[in-house]
Structure formats: structure tokens, C-alpha cells
Design a protein around this motif. Structure first.
Motif, PDB file in Angstrom:
ATOM      1  N   ALA A 222      -0.152  -4.257   0.805  1.00 57.82           N
ATOM      2  CA  ALA A 222      -1.379  -3.409   0.986  1.00 57.82           C
ATOM      3  C   ALA A 222      -2.171  -3.109  -0.305  1.00 57.82           C
ATOM      4  O   ALA A 222      -1.426  -2.981  -1.415  1.00 57.82           O
ATOM      5  CB  ALA A 222      -0.798  -2.044   1.511  1.00 57.82           C
TER       6      ALA A 222
ATOM      7  N   ALA B  43       3.649  -4.885  12.769  1.00 58.15           N
ATOM      8  CA  ALA B  43       3.485  -4.001  11.638  1.00 58.15           C
ATOM      9  C   ALA B  43       1.836  -3.646  11.679  1.00 58.15           C
ATOM     10  O   ALA B  43       1.426  -2.620  11.392  1.00 58.15           O
ATOM     11  CB  ALA B  43       3.911  -4.665  10.378  1.00 58.15           C
ATOM     12  N   ASP B  44       1.054  -4.879  11.923  1.00 57.08           N
ATOM     13  CA  ASP B  44      -0.287  -4.640  11.839  1.00 57.08           C
ATOM     14  C   ASP B  44      -0.915  -3.727  12.815  1.00 57.08           C
ATOM     15  O   ASP B  44      -1.630  -2.757  12.665  1.00 57.08           O
ATOM     16  CB  ASP B  44      -1.090  -5.950  11.810  1.00 57.08           C
TER      17      ASP B  44
ATOM     18  N   VAL C 206       7.647  -5.883   0.442  1.00 55.01           N
ATOM     19  CA  VAL C 206       6.420  -5.060   0.693  1.00 55.01           C
ATOM     20  C   VAL C 206       5.745  -4.804  -0.576  1.00 55.01           C
ATOM     21  O   VAL C 206       6.550  -4.004  -1.714  1.00 55.01           O
ATOM     22  CB  VAL C 206       6.569  -3.916   1.442  1.00 55.01           C
TER      23      VAL C 206
ATOM     24  N   ALA D 156       2.678   1.264   9.042  1.00 53.43           N
ATOM     25  CA  ALA D 156       2.840  -0.303   9.035  1.00 53.43           C
ATOM     26  C   ALA D 156       4.082  -0.710   8.461  1.00 53.43           C
ATOM     27  O   ALA D 156       5.004  -1.452   8.637  1.00 53.43           O
ATOM     28  CB  ALA D 156       1.622  -0.919   8.421  1.00 53.43           C
TER      29      ALA D 156
ATOM     30  N   TRP E  57       4.807  -8.859   2.376  1.00 54.48           N
ATOM     31  CA  TRP E  57       3.594  -8.177   2.991  1.00 54.48           C
ATOM     32  C   TRP E  57       3.001  -7.421   1.771  1.00 54.48           C
ATOM     33  O   TRP E  57       3.466  -7.125   0.607  1.00 54.48           O
ATOM     34  CB  TRP E  57       4.086  -7.160   3.798  1.00 54.48           C
TER      35      TRP E  57
ATOM     36  N   THR F 266      -0.925   2.629   6.141  1.00 60.67           N
ATOM     37  CA  THR F 266       0.332   1.882   5.350  1.00 60.67           C
ATOM     38  C   THR F 266       1.627   2.223   5.667  1.00 60.67           C
ATOM     39  O   THR F 266       2.607   1.547   5.859  1.00 60.67           O
ATOM     40  CB  THR F 266      -0.150   1.712   4.063  1.00 60.67           C
TER      41      THR F 266
ATOM     42  N   GLY G 251       0.222  -0.168  12.277  1.00 56.18           N
ATOM     43  CA  GLY G 251      -0.720   0.493  11.207  1.00 56.18           C
ATOM     44  C   GLY G 251      -2.093   0.658  11.689  1.00 56.18           C
ATOM     45  O   GLY G 251      -2.819   1.838  11.228  1.00 56.18           O
TER      46      GLY G 251
ATOM     47  N   LEU H  91      -1.188  -5.710   5.130  1.00 53.93           N
ATOM     48  CA  LEU H  91      -0.969  -4.346   5.827  1.00 53.93           C
ATOM     49  C   LEU H  91      -2.112  -3.487   5.798  1.00 53.93           C
ATOM     50  O   LEU H  91      -3.002  -3.569   4.919  1.00 53.93           O
ATOM     51  CB  LEU H  91       0.209  -3.705   4.887  1.00 53.93           C
TER      52      LEU H  91
END
Length: 301
Positions: free
Chosen positions: A228, A294-295, A204, A283, A226, A280, A298, A262
Motif C-alpha cells: 500500500a 483483500a482488494d 505486507v 484490506a 502486498w 488499507t 478494502g 492494497l
């Protein structure tokens, strides 16, 4: 006498540009598994405040080294029993002095605070889950953006992180490990993933500067990547190109990198990804606990 003086000048010049790299002594408390806790606690008591207070409060560390900018690896949760483990790596400017208080006294930047928020979110999302979170300041991050340009700290950090991941995998072979890197820490975890055991299933990036590759598919081992990247994060202004000699690769938040996005609702700036109430944070917890939702998780807040 003249050649000797010239040799000293040459050596000084090499040291000045980091071409000759002095060897760092071993940490006071060597990284290991849970048997390291009493060793690090004793070292923290000997170091005095505030570290002695951390030990007195029952906090547990795999590594503690107060020398220089310092190193520490704190464990939240029962590492010996965890089957979901998250390893959180901070970025530029992080030091032991700021481990609790945060860079510049901003608490949301503190590795200990970020790891604590993630651990609490994991416990809230699934109280029955056997989870542990590691706040991994097991390397010496660059002091600033200019010092970060060469990527030397990231490569060194990745070697140390990969070694610890192999130790974790050997002790907890059935566990699933998620690597979470913020800013420069995203480069560290991505490089470490290239030499990580198969227990590392997810990587991540939170406001990451790079991952060492141009596309997520280049990461070995079939790991999910992933990313963000908030609209208000200054990292978005960094050109997402392979700059000569840096080895950062494409910025993970660039859609062309191909990371699984994310959500970033509630995230403000570069340091707000793991604050309470951010999409975030929710997620990332979902990724650690399984990843499939996860999506959805979040966007639920």
C-alpha cells in the motif's frame, strides 16, 4: 606509547563508522513463547512507570528491554491458540518510549496503537477467528533517515525476527503468519521472509522504503507480497532504484515491483495506513484472515 595511542584512535574511528559493532546484552525478558509472559511482567514491574502500569493492566509481552532505546514485543489475543498470526514491525525512529504514545506524541504512529487497531479489525471482520497480533519492536530502528541509509538495523532486525518466526512456527505449526512492515519496517519483514518458515504466507508493505529485491517474484518460498502506498505519502518521492550499497531494492509501492496492490482510501500521509476507517486497515485484516478478498474488503468502505 605512540603506537598504542594510534591504535586507540583507529578503533575510535572504526566505531564511529559502525565498522566495529559492540555486542548488545541480552534483553531483560528474552523472546520466547507464552511462558515468557511472567518473566517480562516481572521486569516491567521492576522498571517502574509506565511499564509497571502496563503489566498491572494485564498486557502481555514476549520481550521487554528498557535499556537504550528499548525493545518490546507485545501480544494481543491468545497466541497459544491462534491459527492466524500477524506480526507488525514499525520503522525509523520507533523507540520503547514511543511504543504507546507514538513518535512525536502522534498516537497513530505508536506500534501498540497500530497493533490494537489491526486486532480490533480482525475481531470485527471474523469474531470466531482465532487471531493474534504482535507489535514487534524487537530491533533497534535507525534514529533518522540518514542513519537508515546503510540498512544495518534492518539486517540485524531481520535476523531476530526470523528467529522468532521459527519459534512461532515450531509452537503453532498449523498457524498462518502474516508479516506487516511500515516504512523501514517493510525492509525488515522482507529480509526476514527470506529465512522464514513456510508458515509465513504473506508479506505486507505499508509505505515501504524497500524490500531488498527488485521484484516481488525474487522473494523465496512463493509468498504473496502486498503493498500500500498512498498518493499523499512522502515515500513516493524516494527514487525507486537500487542505490549503490544500500540494498533496499525497488520500492514495493512502485508498480514495477510487482506487488499485489492494497487499497489506500482514507489514508493520509505516511502514518495513516492503520487508522480506523482506512481501506488499507480493512484490506490488511482480509490478508491476515485469508487474503483472497483483500482488494474487495478494502474497497468496501
Amino acid at each position: 606509547m605512540r603506537p598504542r595511542g594510534a591504535g586507540r584512535l583507529a578503533l575510535a574511528a572504526l566505531l564511529g563508522v559502525n565498522l566495529v559493532l559492540p555486542t548488545r546484552p541480552e534483553p531483560v525478558g528474552a523472546a520466547g513463547f507464552v511462558e515468557a509472559y511472567p518473566v517480562t511482567a516481572a521486569a516491567m514491574r521492576a522498571a517502574g512507570p509506565p511499564y509497571a502500569d502496563w503489566a498491572a493492566g494485564g498486557r502481555r509481552f514476549l520481550t521487554f528491554d528498557p535499556r537504550g532505546d528499548g525493545r518490546a514485543v507485545e501480544v494481543l489475543g491468545d497466541l497459544a491458540d491462534a491459527d492466524r498470526i500477524a506480526v507488525l514491525v514499525p520503522g525509523v525512529g520507533s523507540t520503547l518510549a514511543d511504543f504507546d504514545r507514538g513518535l512525536g506524541g502522534v498516537a497513530r504512529r505508536a506500534p501498540a496503537a497500530q497493533a490494537g487497531q489491526l486486532y480490533r479489525e480482525l475481531r470485527a471482520a471474523d469474531p470466531a477467528a482465532r487471531v493474534a497480533v504482535l507489535a514487534w519492536l524487537g530491533y533497534d530502528p535507525p534514529d533518522g533517515v540518514l542513519a537508515a541509509a546503510a540498512g544495518t538495523s534492518a539486517r540485524r532486525g531481520a535476523v531476530g525476527l526470523a528467529a522468532m518466526l521459527r519459534e512461532l512456527a515450531g509452537r503453532r505449526p498449523a498457524a498462518t503468519i502474516t508479516l506487516v512492515g511500515h516504512s523501514y519496517g517493510a525492509l525488515v519483514v522482507s529480509l526476514a521472509a527470506a529465512d522464514a518458515p513456510p508458515q509465513v504466507g504473506d508479506v505486507v508493505s505499508l509505505g515501504g522504503i524497500g524490500a531488498g529485491v527488485q521484484h516481488a517474484d525474487e522473494l523465496r518460498g512463493g509468498r504473496r507480497f502486498w503493498a500500500a502506498e498512498a498518493p499523499t505519502d512522502w515515500i513516493r518521492r524516494v527514487p525507486s532504484v537500487r542505490l549503490p550499497g544500500l540494498g533496499y531494492g525497488r520500492r514495493p509501492g512502485d508498480p514495477a515491483f510487482g506487488a499485489r496492490p492494497l487499497p489506500v482510501g482514507g489514508v493520509a500521509g505516511h502514518d495513516g495506513y492503520l487508522v480506523p476507517g482506512s481501506a488499507t486497515l480493512v484490506a490488511v485484516a482480509a490478508v491476515v484472515l485469508g487474503g483472497a478478498d483483500a482488494d474487495r474488503a478494502g474497497n468496501a468502505r
